[in-house]
Write an enzyme that holds these catalytic residues in place. Structure first.
Site, PDB file in Angstrom:
ATOM      1  N   HIS A 168      -3.939  14.598  61.152  1.00  0.00           N
ATOM      2  CA  HIS A 168      -2.554  15.066  61.096  1.00  0.00           C
ATOM      3  C   HIS A 168      -2.127  15.039  59.627  1.00  0.00           C
ATOM      4  O   HIS A 168      -2.436  14.074  58.917  1.00  0.00           O
ATOM      5  CB  HIS A 168      -1.684  14.111  61.942  1.00  0.00           C
ATOM      6  N   ASN A 171      -8.225  13.156  65.773  1.00  0.00           N
ATOM      7  CA  ASN A 171      -7.443  14.270  65.238  1.00  0.00           C
ATOM      8  C   ASN A 171      -7.033  13.920  63.819  1.00  0.00           C
ATOM      9  O   ASN A 171      -6.887  12.739  63.490  1.00  0.00           O
ATOM     10  CB  ASN A 171      -6.191  14.478  66.097  1.00  0.00           C
ATOM     11  N   LEU A 190      -4.409  23.706  67.708  1.00  0.00           N
ATOM     12  CA  LEU A 190      -2.968  23.727  67.978  1.00  0.00           C
ATOM     13  C   LEU A 190      -2.611  23.622  69.457  1.00  0.00           C
ATOM     14  O   LEU A 190      -1.437  23.666  69.815  1.00  0.00           O
ATOM     15  CB  LEU A 190      -2.353  25.017  67.400  1.00  0.00           C
ATOM     16  N   SER A 195     -10.682  24.655  57.077  1.00  0.00           N
ATOM     17  CA  SER A 195     -11.147  23.994  55.844  1.00  0.00           C
ATOM     18  C   SER A 195     -11.623  22.571  56.143  1.00  0.00           C
ATOM     19  O   SER A 195     -12.550  22.078  55.497  1.00  0.00           O
ATOM     20  CB  SER A 195     -10.065  24.011  54.756  1.00  0.00           C
TER      21      SER A 195
END
Ligand code: GRF
Length: 204
Positions: A113, A111, A94, A17
């Protein structure tokens, strides 16, 4: 010197998404990048279908399929360089990114998080585990963090965070949905800022 729009690779492992949010922002002209390559750690990630629907080239990177770890890393680096990739966005990826790739893209790999770092980060802090930990802590707010990637999980310099409330009645699912909605707004904006050189050059 990077010419805009920058060439962006997005690394995924699942639903994608955030990948979709980046694609949509790029199409609206709100992200100074074109997503030219999607790399997935899993061949069954739905994000691969999203990429295919947009005509974006995809690649499933499975280090175990190579004779050695070094050959896997080298192949990934070669493919990145063949495609002239300027920036990498991890979006639900992952796996650990090989150190050689981290070094080649220092300051150019980010990234997202799903919680406020540095508190809720590190190995094992992904997916529902993160939101469980936030709820268990009694903290009254959470929210996504976008950070540069270095050799340690969730450790690189924090670029920006967004905040959402945590309610006493929250479940992992309600909190995850509230955070995810913010991710989709935050990630394109931070990437756009990074690509346009709006953060100072310190990388960690
Ligand atoms: C997001 O919550 C992101 O913060 C985390 O993994 C999830 C990926 O979701 N790193 P999606 O695949 O982008 O939907």
């Amino acid at each position: 010197m990077i010419t805009l729009p920058a060439r962006l690779a997005v690394f995924i492992s699942g639903g994608g998404s955030n990948l979709q949010a980046l694609i949509d922002a790029s199409k609206r002209g709100e992200l100074a990048a074109r997503i030219v390559w999607v790399v997935s750690s899993s061949s069954s990630a739905y994000g691969l279908e999203r990429a295919a629907m947009e005509g974006i080239e995809t690649f499933v990177f499975e280090p175990k399929a190579y004779p050695t770890r070094e050959l896997a890393e080298q192949d990934l680096l070669t493919r990145l360089s063949e495609r002239h990739i300027d920036f990498i966005a991890l979006a639900g990826y992952l796996k650990m990114v090989p150190n050689t790739v981290v070094r080649a893209y220092r300051g150019r790999m980010v990234n997202i998080h799903p919680a406020l770092l540095p508190r809720y980060g590190g190995k094992g802090m992904y997916g529902h585990f993160v939101h469980e930990a936030v709820i268990a802590s009694g903290d009254m707010e959470s929210g996504p963090t976008v950070h540069l990637v270095d050799e340690v999980y969730d450790n690189g310099r924090i670029l920006e965070q967004a905040r959402v409330p945590v309610y006493p009645c929250d479940t992992v699912d309600t909190l995850a949905a509230r955070v995810l909605a913010e991710e989709h707004k935050l990630y394109p904006r931070v990437l756009d800022n990074l690509i346009r050189g709006r953060y100072d050059k310190q990388t960690d």
